[in-house]
Write an enzyme that holds these catalytic residues in place. Sequence first.
Site, PDB file in Angstrom:
ATOM      1  N   SER A   5      58.199  42.159  49.664  1.00  0.00           N
ATOM      2  CA  SER A   5      57.380  41.434  50.641  1.00  0.00           C
ATOM      3  C   SER A   5      57.592  39.933  50.418  1.00  0.00           C
ATOM      4  O   SER A   5      58.094  39.532  49.358  1.00  0.00           O
ATOM      5  CB  SER A   5      55.910  41.806  50.465  1.00  0.00           C
ATOM      6  N   GLU A   7      56.018  35.803  50.839  1.00  0.00           N
ATOM      7  CA  GLU A   7      54.890  34.886  51.051  1.00  0.00           C
ATOM      8  C   GLU A   7      55.403  33.560  51.634  1.00  0.00           C
ATOM      9  O   GLU A   7      56.443  33.057  51.220  1.00  0.00           O
ATOM     10  CB  GLU A   7      54.201  34.642  49.701  1.00  0.00           C
ATOM     11  N   ARG A  99      40.032  33.266  44.579  1.00  0.00           N
ATOM     12  CA  ARG A  99      39.013  32.235  44.349  1.00  0.00           C
ATOM     13  C   ARG A  99      39.469  30.902  44.924  1.00  0.00           C
ATOM     14  O   ARG A  99      38.719  30.189  45.572  1.00  0.00           O
ATOM     15  CB  ARG A  99      38.769  32.072  42.839  1.00  0.00           C
ATOM     16  N   GLY A 100      40.758  30.550  44.666  1.00  0.00           N
ATOM     17  CA  GLY A 100      41.239  29.214  45.027  1.00  0.00           C
ATOM     18  C   GLY A 100      40.838  28.221  43.953  1.00  0.00           C
ATOM     19  O   GLY A 100      40.222  28.587  42.936  1.00  0.00           O
ATOM     20  N   TYR A 139      47.425  37.593  36.442  1.00  0.00           N
ATOM     21  CA  TYR A 139      48.049  36.518  35.665  1.00  0.00           C
ATOM     22  C   TYR A 139      48.612  37.045  34.340  1.00  0.00           C
ATOM     23  O   TYR A 139      47.896  37.097  33.332  1.00  0.00           O
ATOM     24  CB  TYR A 139      47.016  35.394  35.432  1.00  0.00           C
ATOM     25  N   HIS A 143      45.163  33.459  33.299  1.00  0.00           N
ATOM     26  CA  HIS A 143      44.768  32.383  34.206  1.00  0.00           C
ATOM     27  C   HIS A 143      44.341  31.177  33.355  1.00  0.00           C
ATOM     28  O   HIS A 143      43.678  31.359  32.327  1.00  0.00           O
ATOM     29  CB  HIS A 143      43.603  32.853  35.096  1.00  0.00           C
ATOM     30  N   GLN A 170      51.005  36.151  39.350  1.00  0.00           N
ATOM     31  CA  GLN A 170      51.555  34.801  39.298  1.00  0.00           C
ATOM     32  C   GLN A 170      53.028  34.954  38.903  1.00  0.00           C
ATOM     33  O   GLN A 170      53.400  35.952  38.279  1.00  0.00           O
ATOM     34  CB  GLN A 170      50.788  34.011  38.204  1.00  0.00           C
ATOM     35  N   PHE A 210      55.027  22.512  38.756  1.00  0.00           N
ATOM     36  CA  PHE A 210      54.128  23.533  39.299  1.00  0.00           C
ATOM     37  C   PHE A 210      53.775  24.552  38.200  1.00  0.00           C
ATOM     38  O   PHE A 210      52.609  24.924  38.025  1.00  0.00           O
ATOM     39  CB  PHE A 210      54.817  24.198  40.493  1.00  0.00           C
ATOM     40  N   HIS A 260      57.195  41.051  45.196  1.00  0.00           N
ATOM     41  CA  HIS A 260      56.696  40.065  46.168  1.00  0.00           C
ATOM     42  C   HIS A 260      57.406  38.737  45.888  1.00  0.00           C
ATOM     43  O   HIS A 260      57.398  38.260  44.750  1.00  0.00           O
ATOM     44  CB  HIS A 260      55.184  39.914  45.978  1.00  0.00           C
TER      45      HIS A 260
HETATM   46  P1  FAD Z   1      40.026  34.886  39.838  1.00  0.00           P
HETATM   47  O1  FAD Z   1      40.174  36.340  39.719  1.00  0.00           O
HETATM   48  O2  FAD Z   1      38.930  34.373  40.646  1.00  0.00           O
HETATM   49  O3  FAD Z   1      39.916  34.289  38.354  1.00  0.00           O
HETATM   50  C1  FAD Z   1      39.736  32.904  38.139  1.00  0.00           C
HETATM   51  C2  FAD Z   1      39.121  32.732  36.753  1.00  0.00           C
HETATM   52  O4  FAD Z   1      37.812  33.298  36.717  1.00  0.00           O
HETATM   53  C3  FAD Z   1      39.922  33.474  35.670  1.00  0.00           C
HETATM   54  O5  FAD Z   1      39.874  32.712  34.509  1.00  0.00           O
HETATM   55  C4  FAD Z   1      39.163  34.788  35.487  1.00  0.00           C
HETATM   56  O6  FAD Z   1      39.339  35.322  34.205  1.00  0.00           O
HETATM   57  C5  FAD Z   1      37.731  34.346  35.761  1.00  0.00           C
HETATM   58  N1  FAD Z   1      36.931  35.437  36.340  1.00  0.00           N
HETATM   59  C6  FAD Z   1      37.190  36.116  37.472  1.00  0.00           C
HETATM   60  N2  FAD Z   1      36.234  37.028  37.710  1.00  0.00           N
HETATM   61  C7  FAD Z   1      35.345  36.925  36.704  1.00  0.00           C
HETATM   62  C8  FAD Z   1      34.121  37.585  36.392  1.00  0.00           C
HETATM   63  N3  FAD Z   1      33.610  38.544  37.175  1.00  0.00           N
HETATM   64  N4  FAD Z   1      33.463  37.201  35.284  1.00  0.00           N
HETATM   65  C9  FAD Z   1      33.945  36.228  34.491  1.00  0.00           C
HETATM   66  N5  FAD Z   1      35.103  35.558  34.738  1.00  0.00           N
HETATM   67  C10 FAD Z   1      35.780  35.898  35.833  1.00  0.00           C
HETATM   68  N6  FAD Z   1      45.491  29.447  45.988  1.00  0.00           N
HETATM   69  C11 FAD Z   1      45.174  28.927  47.195  1.00  0.00           C
HETATM   70  O7  FAD Z   1      44.437  27.952  47.265  1.00  0.00           O
HETATM   71  N7  FAD Z   1      45.656  29.474  48.354  1.00  0.00           N
HETATM   72  C12 FAD Z   1      46.461  30.559  48.370  1.00  0.00           C
HETATM   73  O8  FAD Z   1      46.871  31.027  49.445  1.00  0.00           O
HETATM   74  C13 FAD Z   1      46.826  31.147  47.106  1.00  0.00           C
HETATM   75  N8  FAD Z   1      47.607  32.235  47.032  1.00  0.00           N
HETATM   76  C14 FAD Z   1      47.821  32.844  45.819  1.00  0.00           C
HETATM   77  C15 FAD Z   1      48.513  34.066  45.790  1.00  0.00           C
HETATM   78  C16 FAD Z   1      48.708  34.723  44.570  1.00  0.00           C
HETATM   79  C17 FAD Z   1      49.430  36.045  44.571  1.00  0.00           C
HETATM   80  C18 FAD Z   1      48.228  34.140  43.365  1.00  0.00           C
HETATM   81  C19 FAD Z   1      48.466  34.846  42.048  1.00  0.00           C
HETATM   82  C20 FAD Z   1      47.557  32.937  43.390  1.00  0.00           C
HETATM   83  C21 FAD Z   1      47.327  32.285  44.613  1.00  0.00           C
HETATM   84  N9  FAD Z   1      46.601  31.104  44.696  1.00  0.00           N
HETATM   85  C22 FAD Z   1      46.302  30.545  45.916  1.00  0.00           C
HETATM   86  C23 FAD Z   1      46.115  30.429  43.477  1.00  0.00           C
HETATM   87  C24 FAD Z   1      44.697  30.908  43.094  1.00  0.00           C
HETATM   88  O9  FAD Z   1      43.769  30.585  44.100  1.00  0.00           O
HETATM   89  C25 FAD Z   1      44.321  30.209  41.792  1.00  0.00           C
HETATM   90  O10 FAD Z   1      45.150  30.640  40.752  1.00  0.00           O
HETATM   91  C26 FAD Z   1      42.846  30.323  41.393  1.00  0.00           C
HETATM   92  O11 FAD Z   1      42.623  29.423  40.298  1.00  0.00           O
HETATM   93  C27 FAD Z   1      42.461  31.714  40.920  1.00  0.00           C
HETATM   94  O12 FAD Z   1      42.221  32.564  41.925  1.00  0.00           O
HETATM   95  P2  FAD Z   1      42.138  34.162  41.658  1.00  0.00           P
HETATM   96  O13 FAD Z   1      41.343  34.752  42.743  1.00  0.00           O
HETATM   97  O14 FAD Z   1      43.505  34.701  41.462  1.00  0.00           O
HETATM   98  O15 FAD Z   1      41.432  34.239  40.256  1.00  0.00           O
END
Ligand code: FAD
Length: 277
Positions: A5, A7, A99-100, A139, A143, A170, A210, A260
């Site tokens: 796929s 992106e 999350r972003g 990650y 992360h 990632q 990056f 991907h």
């Molecule tokens: P999350 O799962 O939210 O984790 C973030 C942090 O919080 C981690 O340290 C995790 O351990 C912690 N955490 C999560 N859940 C819990 C919980 N329940 N309790 C305690 N701690 C918790 N960014 C953009 O802005 N736009 C995009 O389009 C974009 N696309 C992406 C696509 C992919 C495939 C990836 C891997 C990343 C992308 N990102 C994008 C980057 C991403 O938004 C960032 O890496 C962001 O910091 C983390 O988002 P996440 O949802 O992956 O992490």
Amino acid sequence: MTTFSFEFFPPKTEKLADTLWSSVPNLVSCKPSFMTVTYGAGGSTKDGTFKTIDQMRTLAGQDIPIGMHLTHINTPIDNMTQFMDEIWDKGIRHIVALRGDMPHDTVQPDPSKQYFAHTDDFVHALRARHPFEISVGAYPEKHPDAKTLDADILALKKKCDAGATRAITQFFFDNDTYYRFLDKTEKSGITTPIIPGILPIHDFQSMKKFAARCQAAIPTWLEKEFTSCENNSQDAQKRAQEILNNQVYGLKSQKIPHIHFYTLNKSQLTIDACKRL
Ligand code: FAD
């Protein structure tokens, strides 16, 4: 067979738009299982992502589903719920739920509003609102915000338990890092597919910056490959192609079912690697 796929990100300038729209038909001809368009990263807006998806649909036709990335960090839950409906009404059925990161140059969260605390809450809400296909981030090298890899894997498990269809990693350059991560996630009870996210190296120096932000490791062998040639030269492109093809070939030979590609809106390196799949 290993499927794949792609992106893309919404282009912010005419030059970037030209690059994207000249790449998409080539990449579509490789018949990816799905494509996705980012949101929020680098300041892209909802309209930018919708516009890119619309245009991509006309080029890709009905056969290649297009997913939308969606970040929850600075959108209040009420607005996000409306946004979920808008996305569903537009016929988008796949969300990459993230999350972003808080943009430094925009308004910080409004203290009077409610936001999702974690991405697993967001996945739960998406699931409850519409039957979306949901991908989440993973990650292999942890992360940057997580204290330990184990804690991060626990967070990933929560997202999977909340209803994620798949996780996309990632980028990484050492396939063993990914295989070790798969072992650990399996031991923690995660059964959701964890797809490798692979980054073709179009510009080694920009990629390094990056990677530093994402805390993705640059192995010594990779650094050596590029320090002996000029950045963006033909030699660098040739090495990037070999590195990508080897990485993809390694994953395919381990029977990894899907890859991907972070295309960066460019086609040349990705197409050659896909032909080998
Ligand atoms: P999350 O799962 O939210 O984790 C973030 C942090 O919080 C981690 O340290 C995790 O351990 C912690 N955490 C999560 N859940 C819990 C919980 N329940 N309790 C305690 N701690 C918790 N960014 C953009 O802005 N736009 C995009 O389009 C974009 N696309 C992406 C696509 C992919 C495939 C990836 C891997 C990343 C992308 N990102 C994008 C980057 C991403 O938004 C960032 O890496 C962001 O910091 C983390 O988002 P996440 O949802 O992956 O992490």
